[in-house]
Write a protein that holds these residues in place. Structure first.
Motif, short mmCIF file in Angstrom:
data_model
loop_
_atom_site.label_atom_id
_atom_site.label_comp_id
_atom_site.label_asym_id
_atom_site.label_seq_id
_atom_site.Cartn_x
_atom_site.Cartn_y
_atom_site.Cartn_z
N ARG A 57 -56.30 44.09 10.57
CA ARG A 57 -57.69 43.98 11.04
C ARG A 57 -58.21 45.38 11.38
N PHE A 58 -59.43 45.65 10.92
CA PHE A 58 -60.11 46.91 11.22
C PHE A 58 -61.60 46.60 11.36
N ASN A 59 -62.20 47.01 12.48
CA ASN A 59 -63.64 46.76 12.73
C ASN A 59 -64.02 45.30 12.51
N ASP A 60 -63.24 44.39 13.08
CA ASP A 60 -63.51 42.95 13.02
C ASP A 60 -63.49 42.36 11.62
N ARG A 61 -62.83 43.04 10.70
CA ARG A 61 -62.66 42.52 9.33
C ARG A 61 -61.19 42.56 8.97
N LEU A 62 -60.75 41.58 8.20
CA LEU A 62 -59.38 41.56 7.69
C LEU A 62 -59.37 42.30 6.36
N LEU A 63 -58.46 43.28 6.25
CA LEU A 63 -58.41 44.13 5.06
C LEU A 63 -57.19 43.89 4.19
N GLY A 64 -56.16 43.32 4.77
CA GLY A 64 -54.92 43.06 4.04
C GLY A 64 -54.22 41.89 4.68
N ALA A 65 -53.32 41.27 3.92
CA ALA A 65 -52.61 40.11 4.45
C ALA A 65 -51.25 39.98 3.78
N VAL A 66 -50.37 39.31 4.49
CA VAL A 66 -49.07 38.93 3.94
C VAL A 66 -48.80 37.49 4.41
N ALA A 67 -48.37 36.66 3.49
CA ALA A 67 -48.01 35.28 3.82
C ALA A 67 -46.65 35.31 4.51
N VAL A 68 -46.53 34.55 5.60
CA VAL A 68 -45.29 34.54 6.38
C VAL A 68 -44.81 33.11 6.57
N ARG A 69 -43.52 32.94 6.31
CA ARG A 69 -42.85 31.65 6.52
C ARG A 69 -41.70 31.89 7.49
N ASP A 70 -41.70 31.20 8.62
CA ASP A 70 -40.65 31.33 9.63
C ASP A 70 -39.68 30.18 9.42
N ASP A 71 -38.43 30.49 9.03
CA ASP A 71 -37.44 29.44 8.80
C ASP A 71 -36.56 29.20 10.03
N GLY A 72 -36.93 29.80 11.16
CA GLY A 72 -36.15 29.65 12.37
C GLY A 72 -35.11 30.74 12.54
N VAL A 73 -34.81 31.45 11.48
CA VAL A 73 -33.84 32.55 11.52
C VAL A 73 -34.54 33.87 11.20
N ALA A 74 -35.41 33.85 10.22
CA ALA A 74 -36.09 35.07 9.75
C ALA A 74 -37.53 34.76 9.38
N TRP A 75 -38.33 35.81 9.31
CA TRP A 75 -39.67 35.69 8.75
C TRP A 75 -39.58 36.12 7.29
N TRP A 76 -39.98 35.23 6.41
CA TRP A 76 -39.99 35.50 4.97
C TRP A 76 -41.40 35.90 4.56
N LEU A 77 -41.51 37.08 3.97
CA LEU A 77 -42.80 37.63 3.56
C LEU A 77 -43.03 37.39 2.08
N SER A 78 -44.26 37.10 1.73
CA SER A 78 -44.64 36.97 0.32
C SER A 78 -46.13 37.23 0.19
N HIS A 79 -46.58 37.37 -1.02
CA HIS A 79 -48.01 37.47 -1.34
C HIS A 79 -48.72 38.53 -0.49
N PHE A 80 -48.20 39.73 -0.56
CA PHE A 80 -48.76 40.87 0.14
C PHE A 80 -49.94 41.41 -0.67
N CYS A 81 -51.09 41.58 -0.02
CA CYS A 81 -52.27 42.06 -0.73
C CYS A 81 -53.20 42.81 0.23
N VAL A 82 -53.79 43.88 -0.28
CA VAL A 82 -54.79 44.67 0.44
C VAL A 82 -56.05 44.68 -0.41
N ARG A 83 -57.21 44.56 0.23
CA ARG A 83 -58.48 44.60 -0.49
C ARG A 83 -58.59 45.88 -1.31
N LYS A 84 -59.14 45.78 -2.49
CA LYS A 84 -59.27 46.93 -3.38
C LYS A 84 -59.95 48.13 -2.73
N PRO A 85 -61.07 47.93 -2.01
CA PRO A 85 -61.75 49.11 -1.44
C PRO A 85 -60.93 49.88 -0.41
#
Length: 150
Positions: A57-85
């Motif tokens: 988050r920057f200036n009240d806007r979301l600029l990038g994201a990563v999907a997170v799945r918590d399996d109780g042991v670890a956080w699994w990251l996927s689908h990482f993306c940042v806005r083109k600009p």
């Protein structure tokens, strides 16, 4: 660029119209082959499964994201993306560093399935301290003093 971490789960998604717009814009900038379905369906399916997105988050806007799945042991990251600009400005690196801090505070290691990562993702994760596990099926964040992932 002072980027902060913003958590988007189903409740936050339903309560925050700007987060809905921003998250859709982030994933609209992703190459189609990186998403399993249309943007809206991808976001809805991920949240409906009880998972979340961690966003830059920057200036009240979301600029990038990563999907997170918590399996109780670890956080699994996927689908990482940042806005083109905002690519190539450190937003992605900052996002992953903030996600690492949040996971550490919850006592969860960060992991990402190797088969889902493109070369650019692998390079970024390696630069940030993630290492491929011995069996090669996923990357895991290795902190100083943790030793090698198994």
């Amino acid at each position: 660029m002072p980027v902060t971490l913003h958590h988007v789960d189903r409740a936050a998604w339903e309560a925050d119209a700007q987060a809905q717009v921003d998250l859709a814009r982030i994933y609209a900038d992703a190459p189609q082959e990186r998403l399993p379905s249309a943007v809206d369906a991808f976001i809805d399916d991920h949240l409906a499964a009880g998972h979340a997105f961690l966003c830059a988050r920057f200036n009240d806007r979301l600029l990038g994201a990563v999907a997170v799945r918590d399996d109780g042991v670890a956080w699994w990251l996927s689908h990482f993306c940042v806005r083109k600009p905002t690519r190539r400005r450190g937003v992605g690196s900052r996002l992953l560093l903030l996600v690492g801090q949040a996971a550490g505070a919850k006592g969860r290691p960060l992991r990402a399935e190797a088969s889902q990562l493109q070369m650019a993702d692998q390079v970024l994760l390696s630069r940030l301290g993630f290492r491929v596990t011995r069996d090669g099926d996923h990357y895991e964040l290795v902190r100083i003093g943790q030793g090698d992932p198994s």
